[in-house]
Design an enzyme around this catalytic site. Structure first.
Site, PDB file in Angstrom:
ATOM      1  N   LYS A  49      -2.949   1.731   5.813  1.00  0.00           N
ATOM      2  CA  LYS A  49      -3.996   2.537   6.197  1.00  0.00           C
ATOM      3  C   LYS A  49      -4.540   2.532   7.796  1.00  0.00           C
ATOM      4  CE  LYS A  49      -5.213   3.013   1.531  1.00  0.00           C
ATOM      5  NZ  LYS A  49      -3.886   2.176   0.769  1.00  0.00           N
ATOM      6  N   LYS A 109       8.772  -4.524  -0.089  1.00  0.00           N
ATOM      7  CA  LYS A 109       7.770  -3.614  -0.643  1.00  0.00           C
ATOM      8  C   LYS A 109       8.269  -3.740  -2.164  1.00  0.00           C
ATOM      9  CE  LYS A 109       5.350   0.488  -0.675  1.00  0.00           C
ATOM     10  NZ  LYS A 109       4.145   0.780   0.162  1.00  0.00           N
ATOM     11  N   LYS A 159       3.680   4.992   1.592  1.00  0.00           N
ATOM     12  CA  LYS A 159       3.143   6.226   1.696  1.00  0.00           C
ATOM     13  C   LYS A 159       1.926   6.422   2.851  1.00  0.00           C
ATOM     14  CE  LYS A 159      -0.560   5.757  -0.904  1.00  0.00           C
ATOM     15  NZ  LYS A 159      -1.591   5.842  -0.488  1.00  0.00           N
ATOM     16  N   GLY A 199      -2.334   5.154  -5.780  1.00  0.00           N
ATOM     17  CA  GLY A 199      -1.346   5.168  -6.879  1.00  0.00           C
ATOM     18  C   GLY A 199      -2.626   4.797  -8.245  1.00  0.00           C
ATOM     19  N   ASN A 200      -3.678   4.055  -7.893  1.00  0.00           N
ATOM     20  CA  ASN A 200      -4.597   3.782  -9.006  1.00  0.00           C
ATOM     21  C   ASN A 200      -5.534   5.277  -9.379  1.00  0.00           C
ATOM     22  OD1 ASN A 200      -3.479   1.183  -9.160  1.00  0.00           O
ATOM     23  ND2 ASN A 200      -5.390   0.475  -8.265  1.00  0.00           N
TER      24      ASN A 200
END
Lengths: 281, 281
Positions: A245, A122, A183, A10-11
């Protein structure tokens, strides 16, 4: 060419501390995409991306205008943000990488009886309009065959934006649900279904760290699947950040994937030469 | 199978007099798509659609929250609405027509020196937040090769939503512009570039009328290209409604298209049997 699925954090699309005009966000997208140049020479690319801040902004706007206009549910907001970020990313890929790119509105099958619907965990949005929503496990990327057809035609495909639009199947019919799919897990599903060679997670840090944030922290240059599983059990990785991740990496390798690379966009070039980043394999 | 490009009018996706919750809009989309059943047996389908009311809603929400969040420009709003309506339409095609469908974020090349930018004529939005914006001529559907690849793979493709995202090219780079491309003209460009056999414009009326709204009005069952040109010169057709459809029909037939059918979703089945609708050929 081998296929790499690249997940853009996102960043890397919006500065975490900026209000984010379209102009600034597009500039940041272009910058992030420019770091993919060396990668695009070696791999066919499929790009996924986060969208938390953008969905949060839409949520806020829906709330503020709800007296005049009906609020759209979260799955519809997801589809809107897939259009928005997909457009920006696809144009950046064409302008900066000089590769033909295409955005696919992507749905992800989830299970209505997933426990996540009982325990929303979330966070989406920013600051005062942060909200907790359900984050169910992605079962399958529904639109994967369309993505395959485009990859075969050598297009860079942008898919699974924001983790994909969560959809359930009931009596043979799809319908959207109020949730956000992680994601990183969605990226793994997509990569496994596409039989991709590699996943690259681009995030804020150039390495995965052991004892992150402690004085004893050390970068992990290589992480075996066995150690990954062990460290996950030891709660070494942060929820909603590095943990998904690493979980996704383990799952991808178990399903036949060859390699996962975790690093920052800025260090990607060095990482491809083995001089930065964490390789999970 | 031959290819038909079907343009869904704005009112076939949202009731013109309703506030339009997601639930109601999706119901209406499903209903409209159900009318395509007989068509889907005869043709490979590409669907385009209007999005005026939805873009108008987003515009309003942006204005209302602009103190807290930056307003997104019109090209970005277009991309968001392509995602939103594409998602709903694609899911309706799968649920109702039982065909695999896919939404492509679609950009349309326009010319920055187009006169339209000096004279904005296109109304977007509803009621108090109506706004006039530029409506430049579409030169080319930029993303057409991606659509072709998907059509070849027998997917129903949803493309060119809201007339496409208007984009200019400067020193080899694309960038979005604040405008709205006419859906009917964009549909023609797409159909011609895809070498489609037929365009079907679905709208509020089951026929094109001669002397529309007058006591002498009569439905046109057949309209030759010569009469279409003549009637256009005579200002027979309403701006922003029937006129662009007839202009687009003439252009499509000149470029090698075989046939245009103009009717309402409800009368499509009858029209395919020659018992309703206006055929331009």
């Amino acid at each position: 060419m081998k296929l790499a699925v690249v997940a853009l954090g996102g960043n890397s699309l919006i500065h975490p501390k900026e209000r984010g005009t379209a102009e600034k966000q597009i500039k940041r997208v272009n910058k992030t995409i420019s770091h993919l140049k060396p990668l695009a020479r070696k791999f066919t690319l499929v790009l996924t991306h986060g969208s938390g801040p953008q969905v949060g902004n839409l949520l806020f706007q829906q709330k503020l205008s709800k007296k005049t206009l009906p609020e759209m549910p979260l799955d519809t907001l997801d589809s809107m943000v897939q259009g928005q970020l997909g457009y920006w990313i696809q144009q950046a890929v064409e302008n900066v990488l000089h590769k033909n790119a295409v955005t696919i509105i992507t749905r992800v099958l989830v299970d209505k009886s997933d426990n996540a619907f009982k325990h929303p965990t979330k966070p989406i949005g920013q600051k005062s309009w942060k909200k907790m929503v359900a984050s169910p496990i992605p079962i399958q990327i529904i639109d994967v065959e369309k993505i395959k057809a485009l990859v075969k035609n050598n297009f860079v495909v942008i898919a699974c934006g924001g983790g994909g639009i969560p959809v359930i199947k009931k009596v043979g019919k799809f319908s959207g649900v109020e949730a956000v799919v992680d994601k990183d897990h969605a990226t793994q599903k997509l990569a496994s279904q596409l039989k991709a060679d590699t996943i690259i997670f681009l995030t804020d840090v150039q390495y995965v760290f052991y004892n992150y944030g402690k004085s004893s922290q050390k970068p992990l240059r290589k992480l075996s699947i066995e150690n990954a599983i062990k460290y996950l059990k030891d709660n070494q990785f942060e929820e909603g950040s590095m943990k998904p991740k690493i979980e996704a990496s383990v799952e991808f390798l178990k399903k036949g994937g060859k390699k996962v690379l975790i690093t920052s966009p800025e260090k990607l070039n060095l990482a491809l030469k083995g001089k930065a980043g964490t390789v999970v394999e």
